[in-house]
Design an enzyme around this catalytic site. Structure first.
Site, PDB file in Angstrom:
ATOM      1  N   HIS A  89      38.096  45.880  40.157  1.00  0.00           N
ATOM      2  CA  HIS A  89      38.160  45.774  38.693  1.00  0.00           C
ATOM      3  C   HIS A  89      39.586  45.479  38.268  1.00  0.00           C
ATOM      4  O   HIS A  89      40.553  45.728  39.010  1.00  0.00           O
ATOM      5  CB  HIS A  89      37.688  47.073  38.027  1.00  0.00           C
ATOM      6  N   CYS A  90      39.728  44.931  37.079  1.00  0.00           N
ATOM      7  CA  CYS A  90      41.029  44.804  36.427  1.00  0.00           C
ATOM      8  C   CYS A  90      40.960  45.633  35.145  1.00  0.00           C
ATOM      9  O   CYS A  90      40.260  46.643  35.082  1.00  0.00           O
ATOM     10  CB  CYS A  90      41.391  43.348  36.184  1.00  0.00           C
ATOM     11  N   TRP A  91      41.660  45.213  34.085  1.00  0.00           N
ATOM     12  CA  TRP A  91      41.670  46.001  32.859  1.00  0.00           C
ATOM     13  C   TRP A  91      40.379  45.829  32.062  1.00  0.00           C
ATOM     14  O   TRP A  91      39.708  46.792  31.701  1.00  0.00           O
ATOM     15  CB  TRP A  91      42.880  45.640  32.023  1.00  0.00           C
ATOM     16  N   TYR A 118      38.458  48.430  33.852  1.00  0.00           N
ATOM     17  CA  TYR A 118      38.927  49.815  33.758  1.00  0.00           C
ATOM     18  C   TYR A 118      38.737  50.369  32.344  1.00  0.00           C
ATOM     19  O   TYR A 118      38.526  51.568  32.158  1.00  0.00           O
ATOM     20  CB  TYR A 118      40.401  49.873  34.161  1.00  0.00           C
TER      21      TYR A 118
END
Length: 347
Positions: A89-91, A118
C-alpha cells in the site's frame, strides 16, 4: 495486481509492504509492515516540489527517472522477502502503489494492493473504536500494582490490553524516567488496534484506568470515551504495600532520575515538599520520599475517582492477598451477574 478491501487485506498473512517514504513510515504504519519506499524522503520532496512549482507531468517524469535508477534496489528488497505473493500500500492507493505493484508482479506470482491505501487503514482504526467494546477498567491508587495484576489476569485466561506497555511509558513524571522511547501517537493507536483485533469482542477486555495521553502517546478519542463510560473495578491496597510496590518498581532507576522526576512535578507538589523529597532521595531514604510523593498522587487520584464513582461496580479491599488471588477475585466480580434492582411501584 489485485485490489483488496481493508477487511480482506488485514485478514491476509502475506508479507506486507509499505511503499511510502521512510518519514511517513516512521510517523505510523501497519504493525508488521516492511518499508520498501518508492522514494526516500529527499526524493519525495523533489517530486512534490516539482509538482507544485511546475506540473503533474513534470513530477511524473522526474519520479520515473528516480524510480528507474532505484529499480535494482527495489528488486533486492522484494527478493529478500522470499515470498510468492505480497500485499502493499501507499498513502491513498494511488500512483506509488500502482507503480510498485507493476514491478512486484514481475517478481512474485501475485500482488495485492490495499484499496484507499494507508488512509483507509487509519479510518478503519477509528471506526473500530467507535463500535461498543466490552471493557473492564481496573482502577486504584498509585502503587496498587495494577500492571502486575493485569499480567496475572492474562495468565489466568482473561483478555488484557496493557496500555502502558504499548505506550512504553508508565504515565507519570516517574514513568517517563523509565521509558526507553515512545511510539508516535499514530503508531500507538495502530498498535492498539492490532492488539484489540486479536481479542473476542464479546468477552471482557481488561484495561488499566489511564489518562487520554500516556506520556506523549495519545489513544484514539473513541476508545478513551468508551473507557470513561465502562464499569470500573477498584482495588484498595494498604499504604505500606503500595510503598513497597513503588520502591520495588522505581528504586532501580537511581537517584538522579528519581530527582529529575520529582522536579518535574515541583509546581504541583509544592516547592517545600519537592525539596524535602529530593533531600530524602539524596540521603537514600527512599521510602520516606515515596510517602511524600504518594500523598500528592493520592490527592490527585481522589479527585479523579469522584468523577467516576458511579461507574465502580466492585471494590476489592486488599490486605495480604497475592496478585493471583486478587486477579481471581476480579474475575469473579467481572463474571458475576449485575445486582437485581428493586421494582418500583407504579405511580
Amino acid at each position: 495486481m489485485k485490489s483488496q478491501s481493508i477487511t480482506d487485506f488485514l485478514a491476509s498473512s502475506l508479507p506486507l509492504i509499505d511503499v511510502r517514504s521512510p518519514g511517513e513510515f516512521s510517523v505510523g504504519h501497519i504493525p508488521g509492515a516492511v518499508n520498501i519506499p518508492l522514494f526516500d524522503d529527499e526524493e519525495r520532496a523533489i517530486v512534490g516540489t516539482t509538482y507544485k512549482q511546475e506540473s503533474q507531468e513534470a513530477a511524473i517524469r522526474i519520479g520515473l527517472k528516480i524510480a528507474g535508477e532505484n529499480m535494482a534496489k527495489y528488486m533486492e528488497a522484494i527478493d529478500a522477502l522470499n515470498a510468492e505473493a505480497v500485499r502493499l500500500h501507499c498513502w491513498r492507493g494511488g500512483m506509488r502503489s500502482e507503480s510498485m505493484a507493476w514491478l512486484f508482479d514481475k517478481l512474485v506470482s501475485q500482488t495485492y494492493v490495499l484499496e484507499g491505501g494507508y488512509k483507509s487503514y487509519r479510518q478503519a482504526v477509528h471506526n473500530y473504536f467507535e463500535k461498543p467494546l466490552n471493557l473492564a477498567i481496573l482502577t486504584g491508587n498509585t502503587g496498587s500494582g495494577k500492571t502486575r495484576i493485569l499480567h496475572e489476569l492474562k495468565e489466568q485466561g482473561q483478555q488484557v490490553i496493557d496500555l502502558e506497555g504499548l505506550a512504553n511509558h508508565q504515565g507519570s513524571s516517574f514513568g517517563y524516567q523509565k521509558s526507553t522511547g515512545q511510539p508516535t501517537t499514530e503508531q500507538f493507536q495502530n498498535n492498539l488496534f492490532e492488539a484489540f483485533s486479536r481479542l473476542d469482542p464479546t468477552k471482557p477486555i481488561w484495561l488499566e484506568d489511564e489518562s487520554f495521553c500516556i506520556g506523549h502517546a495519545c489513544m484514539p478519542e473513541e476508545l478513551f470515551q468508551q473507557m470513561q463510560e465502562s464499569p470500573r473495578y477498584l482495588v484498595n491496597v494498604p499504604l505500606d504495600r503500595r510503598l513497597e510496590n513503588i520502591l520495588e518498581d522505581y528504586s532501580r532507576i537511581g537517584p538522579k532520575k528519581l530527582i529529575a522526576a520529582t522536579r518535574g512535578i515541583t509546581k504541583k507538589l509544592g516547592k517545600t515538599q519537592a525539596e524535602l523529597a529530593e533531600t530524602l532521595i539524596n540521603e537514600g531514604s527512599l521510602k520516606e520520599a515515596a510517602a511524600i510523593l504518594l500523598a500528592y498522587y493520592d490527592k490527585r487520584y481522589s479527585k479523579s475517582l469522584d468523577k467516576y464513582r458511579e461507574k465502580i461496580v466492585a471494590t476489592l479491599e486488599m490486605e495480604n492477598e497475592s496478585d493471583g488471588e486478587i486477579s481471581a477475585r476480579l474475575i469473579e466480580a467481572v463474571t458475576a451477574p449485575p445486582p437485581l434492582r428493586a421494582c418500583q411501584p407504579e405511580p
